[in-house]
Motif scaffolding. Sequence first.
Motif, mmCIF file in Angstrom:
data_model
loop_
_atom_site.group_PDB
_atom_site.id
_atom_site.type_symbol
_atom_site.label_atom_id
_atom_site.label_comp_id
_atom_site.label_asym_id
_atom_site.label_seq_id
_atom_site.Cartn_x
_atom_site.Cartn_y
_atom_site.Cartn_z
ATOM 1 N N ASP A 299 0.724 -1.327 -0.405
ATOM 2 C CA ASP A 299 -0.032 0.284 0.148
ATOM 3 C C ASP A 299 1.202 1.179 0.193
ATOM 4 O OD1 ASP A 299 -2.454 -1.470 0.284
ATOM 5 O OD2 ASP A 299 -2.427 -1.186 2.408
ATOM 6 N N ILE A 300 2.268 1.583 1.105
ATOM 7 C CA ILE A 300 2.484 2.590 1.305
ATOM 8 C C ILE A 300 3.496 2.442 -0.289
ATOM 9 C CG2 ILE A 300 4.670 3.631 1.735
ATOM 10 C CD1 ILE A 300 3.597 1.839 4.500
ATOM 11 N N SER B 102 2.311 1.663 -3.721
ATOM 12 C CA SER B 102 0.750 2.032 -4.228
ATOM 13 C C SER B 102 1.319 3.533 -4.368
ATOM 14 C CB SER B 102 0.011 1.079 -4.238
ATOM 15 O OG SER B 102 -0.524 1.389 -5.246
ATOM 16 N N GLN B 103 0.612 3.759 -3.543
ATOM 17 C CA GLN B 103 0.654 5.264 -2.887
ATOM 18 C C GLN B 103 1.744 6.359 -3.419
ATOM 19 O OE1 GLN B 103 -0.400 6.426 1.140
ATOM 20 N NE2 GLN B 103 -2.166 4.368 0.814
ATOM 21 N N VAL B 104 3.368 6.031 -2.124
ATOM 22 C CA VAL B 104 4.111 6.783 -3.319
ATOM 23 C C VAL B 104 4.724 6.905 -4.536
ATOM 24 C CG1 VAL B 104 7.117 6.781 -2.749
ATOM 25 C CG2 VAL B 104 5.635 6.185 -0.516
ATOM 26 N N THR B 105 4.564 5.456 -5.195
ATOM 27 C CA THR B 105 4.735 5.712 -6.526
ATOM 28 C C THR B 105 3.813 5.458 -7.462
ATOM 29 O OG1 THR B 105 3.955 3.026 -6.980
ATOM 30 C CG2 THR B 105 6.569 3.823 -6.121
ATOM 31 N N ASP B 106 2.576 6.166 -6.880
ATOM 32 C CA ASP B 106 1.091 6.220 -7.825
ATOM 33 C C ASP B 106 1.618 5.664 -9.144
ATOM 34 O OD1 ASP B 106 -1.205 7.510 -8.493
ATOM 35 O OD2 ASP B 106 -0.001 8.859 -9.869
ATOM 36 N N SER C 2 -1.564 -0.930 -7.102
ATOM 37 C CA SER C 2 -1.063 -2.518 -6.835
ATOM 38 C C SER C 2 -0.515 -3.686 -7.332
ATOM 39 C CB SER C 2 -2.301 -3.280 -5.010
ATOM 40 O OG SER C 2 -1.123 -2.200 -4.325
ATOM 41 N N ASN D 32 11.525 8.090 -4.243
ATOM 42 C CA ASN D 32 10.891 6.995 -3.786
ATOM 43 C C ASN D 32 10.663 6.349 -2.570
ATOM 44 O OD1 ASN D 32 8.727 8.308 -5.577
ATOM 45 N ND2 ASN D 32 9.336 6.539 -7.296
ATOM 46 N N CYS E 150 9.120 6.102 0.981
ATOM 47 C CA CYS E 150 8.586 5.435 1.581
ATOM 48 C C CYS E 150 9.292 4.598 3.452
ATOM 49 C CB CYS E 150 8.975 3.914 0.686
ATOM 50 S SG CYS E 150 7.677 4.518 -0.726
ATOM 51 N N ASN F 276 7.291 7.101 5.349
ATOM 52 C CA ASN F 276 5.957 6.770 5.111
ATOM 53 C C ASN F 276 5.894 5.464 6.611
ATOM 54 O OD1 ASN F 276 5.446 9.011 4.347
ATOM 55 N ND2 ASN F 276 4.073 7.123 2.387
#
Length: 95
Positions: free
Chosen positions: A12-13, A15-19, A22, A86, A90, A93
């Motif tokens: 999830d992290i 996926s969010q950081v790299t846009d 998943s 990234n 991560c 985060n």
Amino acid sequence: MGKREVFTRLLDIVSQVTDTPSEEILSKSRKEDIIDARYLLVYLLYENGVYPYHIASYIGCSTRNINKVIGDFLERKSSGKFLRINYEQCRKNLG
């Protein structure tokens, strides 16, 4: 926290950081940005104590490929600005 929870949280992290969705990170896509996201996920899992054979089963590839990703990550990170940024995001985060 179990290995599966660590995997889900890190996926999830990343996926969010790299846009990057998943599903694409876990796919066999050979696009460079998706490969970077996959490398990032594998390395973070390894740093958080997940064994390569568990990572391989979660991602759907061989343990040999996971060991190669882990071994090549630092070199890939040093040559890619976005991967380095990234990675730092991560880790931030994660806490």
